[in-house]
Motif scaffolding. Structure first.
Motif, short mmCIF file in Angstrom:
data_model
loop_
_atom_site.label_atom_id
_atom_site.label_comp_id
_atom_site.label_asym_id
_atom_site.label_seq_id
_atom_site.Cartn_x
_atom_site.Cartn_y
_atom_site.Cartn_z
N ALA A 94 -7.73 -4.88 -20.62
CA ALA A 94 -8.23 -4.27 -21.85
C ALA A 94 -7.65 -2.87 -22.09
CB ALA A 94 -9.76 -4.20 -21.79
N PRO A 95 -7.62 -2.41 -23.36
CA PRO A 95 -6.97 -1.14 -23.70
C PRO A 95 -7.52 0.07 -22.97
CG PRO A 95 -7.41 -2.41 -25.68
CD PRO A 95 -8.10 -3.12 -24.55
N GLN A 96 -8.83 0.06 -22.61
CA GLN A 96 -9.42 1.23 -21.97
C GLN A 96 -9.10 1.32 -20.48
OE1 GLN A 96 -11.22 -1.44 -22.85
NE2 GLN A 96 -12.47 -2.02 -21.09
N ILE A 97 -8.51 0.28 -19.91
CA ILE A 97 -8.21 0.28 -18.47
C ILE A 97 -6.89 1.00 -18.23
CG2 ILE A 97 -7.67 -1.16 -16.48
CD1 ILE A 97 -9.57 -3.27 -17.64
N GLU A 98 -6.95 2.13 -17.51
CA GLU A 98 -5.77 2.96 -17.30
C GLU A 98 -5.29 2.97 -15.85
OE1 GLU A 98 -6.59 6.85 -18.81
OE2 GLU A 98 -6.36 6.21 -20.90
N HIS A 99 -6.02 2.33 -14.96
CA HIS A 99 -5.65 2.39 -13.55
C HIS A 99 -5.93 1.05 -12.88
CE1 HIS A 99 -6.63 3.57 -9.21
NE2 HIS A 99 -5.33 3.71 -9.34
N ILE A 100 -4.93 0.54 -12.17
CA ILE A 100 -5.09 -0.67 -11.37
C ILE A 100 -4.86 -0.26 -9.93
CG2 ILE A 100 -4.25 -3.01 -10.94
CD1 ILE A 100 -3.40 -3.12 -13.87
N LEU A 111 -1.79 -16.60 -10.40
CA LEU A 111 -1.72 -15.73 -11.57
C LEU A 111 -0.34 -15.84 -12.23
CD1 LEU A 111 -3.14 -13.58 -13.29
CD2 LEU A 111 -2.27 -11.85 -11.71
N GLU A 112 -0.31 -16.36 -13.45
CA GLU A 112 0.94 -16.59 -14.17
C GLU A 112 1.21 -15.55 -15.25
OE1 GLU A 112 0.62 -20.49 -15.75
OE2 GLU A 112 0.67 -21.50 -13.80
N LYS A 113 0.14 -15.05 -15.89
CA LYS A 113 0.32 -14.15 -17.03
C LYS A 113 -0.66 -12.98 -16.95
CE LYS A 113 1.72 -17.84 -20.22
NZ LYS A 113 1.41 -18.52 -21.50
N VAL A 114 -0.14 -11.77 -17.21
CA VAL A 114 -0.98 -10.58 -17.32
C VAL A 114 -0.65 -9.92 -18.65
CG1 VAL A 114 -1.64 -8.37 -16.31
CG2 VAL A 114 -0.96 -10.26 -14.82
N HIS A 115 -1.65 -9.82 -19.52
CA HIS A 115 -1.47 -9.23 -20.84
C HIS A 115 -2.01 -7.80 -20.82
CE1 HIS A 115 -0.72 -13.34 -22.31
NE2 HIS A 115 -1.78 -13.68 -21.61
N PHE A 116 -1.13 -6.82 -20.88
CA PHE A 116 -1.55 -5.42 -20.91
C PHE A 116 -1.74 -5.02 -22.36
CE2 PHE A 116 0.62 -5.88 -16.86
CZ PHE A 116 -0.18 -5.17 -16.00
N GLN A 117 -2.98 -4.63 -22.72
CA GLN A 117 -3.31 -4.37 -24.12
C GLN A 117 -3.29 -2.89 -24.50
OE1 GLN A 117 -6.91 -7.07 -23.58
NE2 GLN A 117 -6.31 -7.59 -25.66
N GLY A 118 -3.00 -2.02 -23.54
CA GLY A 118 -2.92 -0.60 -23.82
C GLY A 118 -2.02 0.08 -22.81
N GLU A 119 -2.00 1.41 -22.81
CA GLU A 119 -1.21 2.17 -21.85
C GLU A 119 -1.91 2.19 -20.49
OE1 GLU A 119 -0.64 6.08 -23.33
OE2 GLU A 119 0.20 5.41 -25.24
N VAL A 120 -1.15 2.02 -19.45
CA VAL A 120 -1.69 2.08 -18.09
C VAL A 120 -1.06 3.26 -17.37
CG1 VAL A 120 -1.95 0.85 -15.90
CG2 VAL A 120 -1.97 -0.42 -18.05
N ASN A 136 6.48 -12.99 -16.11
CA ASN A 136 6.95 -11.93 -16.98
C ASN A 136 6.02 -10.72 -16.93
OD1 ASN A 136 9.32 -13.20 -18.50
ND2 ASN A 136 7.72 -14.72 -18.86
N LEU A 137 6.62 -9.54 -17.02
CA LEU A 137 5.87 -8.29 -17.01
C LEU A 137 6.29 -7.48 -18.22
CD1 LEU A 137 4.02 -6.24 -15.53
CD2 LEU A 137 6.07 -5.43 -14.34
N ASN A 138 5.33 -7.13 -19.07
CA ASN A 138 5.60 -6.31 -20.25
C ASN A 138 4.47 -5.30 -20.34
OD1 ASN A 138 6.24 -5.19 -22.71
ND2 ASN A 138 6.42 -7.13 -23.79
N VAL A 139 4.73 -4.06 -19.91
CA VAL A 139 3.65 -3.09 -19.77
C VAL A 139 4.13 -1.67 -20.09
CG1 VAL A 139 4.12 -2.89 -17.28
CG2 VAL A 139 1.91 -2.14 -18.18
N ASP A 140 3.29 -0.93 -20.81
CA ASP A 140 3.54 0.48 -21.06
C ASP A 140 2.83 1.26 -19.96
OD1 ASP A 140 4.27 2.87 -22.16
OD2 ASP A 140 3.08 2.69 -23.97
N VAL A 141 3.57 1.61 -18.91
CA VAL A 141 2.98 2.19 -17.70
C VAL A 141 3.69 3.49 -17.35
CG1 VAL A 141 4.50 0.82 -16.22
CG2 VAL A 141 2.35 1.69 -15.29
N TYR A 142 2.97 4.41 -16.71
CA TYR A 142 3.54 5.69 -16.30
C TYR A 142 4.13 5.60 -14.89
CZ TYR A 142 1.22 7.99 -20.29
OH TYR A 142 0.83 8.36 -21.54
#
Length: 287
Positions: A94-100, A111-120, A136-142
């Motif tokens: 979810a968009p509010q999640i900023e840390h894994i 686990l086949e798919k991870v949908h990142f909905q916001g910035e991590v 596939n990995l598509n993520v806006d991450v720092y």
């Protein structure tokens, strides 16, 4: 008259079951199980299970769902929270999640798919280690932590947003099927060993600050097909670069003539402007 009665009955049923039961999209839930407003990119299937703080607080709770979303009060994924879960196949971050956190999904082999909905801000050490089905990995991450995607042997694409700052050692260690690595022009730190064992890379970008190192960290020169040089200046070919005559080199439009005139760069199959690429503009920013 019969139609009106049918519509009235349907409306009453919706009120009894909750509006989400009569909608094509699932309702997100907050920590108290209350329905919350969906984001435009929220999952659209009815069978999403929404994990909340209530589930997190229940010591006896076992997550046995294939598709998982998160309630609005879940702000991070805790250390080892879903470690070794063999059932989860698809996750919406979810968009509010900023840390894994460390090992959050480590060993989730289905686990086949991870949908990142916001910035991590951070995907921490070993977070997705040995997620062997992830493709596939598509993520806006720092920041991407140590060994965070180590052993993701089915991973084919790793694409990062413009906020990428640091990829740490072993981040993609052993991702032998990784074909595509796409970073924005502003990425700053790349550890040695970040892509060790990624022997199938065919397409990758080289951010401005990596220009004298990146070639040496991608070990599959004979397989290169497309390379995107994201630079604020023209520069001579680094010594660790092995030109491939089957590879197309994309360079900033402003320096196209200089790259084309360089006898070393000319050893690549062709040199084209970034603006003609699928991903980048003339200056190296995302399209």
């Amino acid at each position: 008259m019969k139609k009106k009665l049918i519509y009235s009955a349907a409306a009453a049923l919706c009120l009894l079951l909750g509006f989400s039961s009569c909608n094509s999209k699932p309702a997100n839930q907050d920590a108290n199980g209350e329905a919350s407003t969906e984001q435009s990119n929220s999952p659209s299937k009815k069978d999403i299970f929404f994990y909340t703080n209530k589930h997190r607080a229940d010591a006896a709770f076992v997550l046995d769902k294939e598709k998982v979303g998160f309630g609005s009060q879940i702000l991070s994924i805790n250390e080892g929270e879903f470690k070794d879960n063999k059932i989860i196949k698809e996750v919406w971050i979810a968009p509010q999640i900023e840390h894994i956190a460390n090992k959050a999904f480590a060993g989730c082999t289905s686990l086949e798919k991870v949908h990142f909905q916001g910035e991590v801000k951070v995907i921490n050490d070993d977070a997705f280690e040995d997620c062997a089905a992830l493709k596939n990995l598509n993520v806006d991450v720092y920041t991407i932590g140590v060994n965070s995607f180590k052993g993701c042997t089915s991973l084919e694409t790793a694409r990062f947003g413009e906020h990428l700052w640091w990829i740490r050692v072993g981040a993609f260690y052993g991702c032998s099927k990784l074909r595509r690595i796409l970073m924005g022009i502003a990425a700053k730190k790349l550890d040695d060993g970040a892509f060790d064992g990624c022997t199938g890379v065919e397409e990758f970008s080289i951010p401005n600050d990596f220009k004298n190192r990146m070639f040496g960290l991608v070990p599959s020169a004979d397989k290169w097909k497309k390379i995107y040089l994201l630079s604020t200046e023209y520069y001579a070919m680094p010594k660790n670069c092995t030109p491939n005559s089957s590879c197309t080199l994309y360079v900033p439009d402003a320096f196209l003539s200089q790259f084309k005139a360089d006898p070393e760069w000319m050893k690549f199959g062709s040199i084209k402007p970034l603006s003609s690429s699928q991903y980048f503009t003339a200056k190296g920013f995302w399209k």
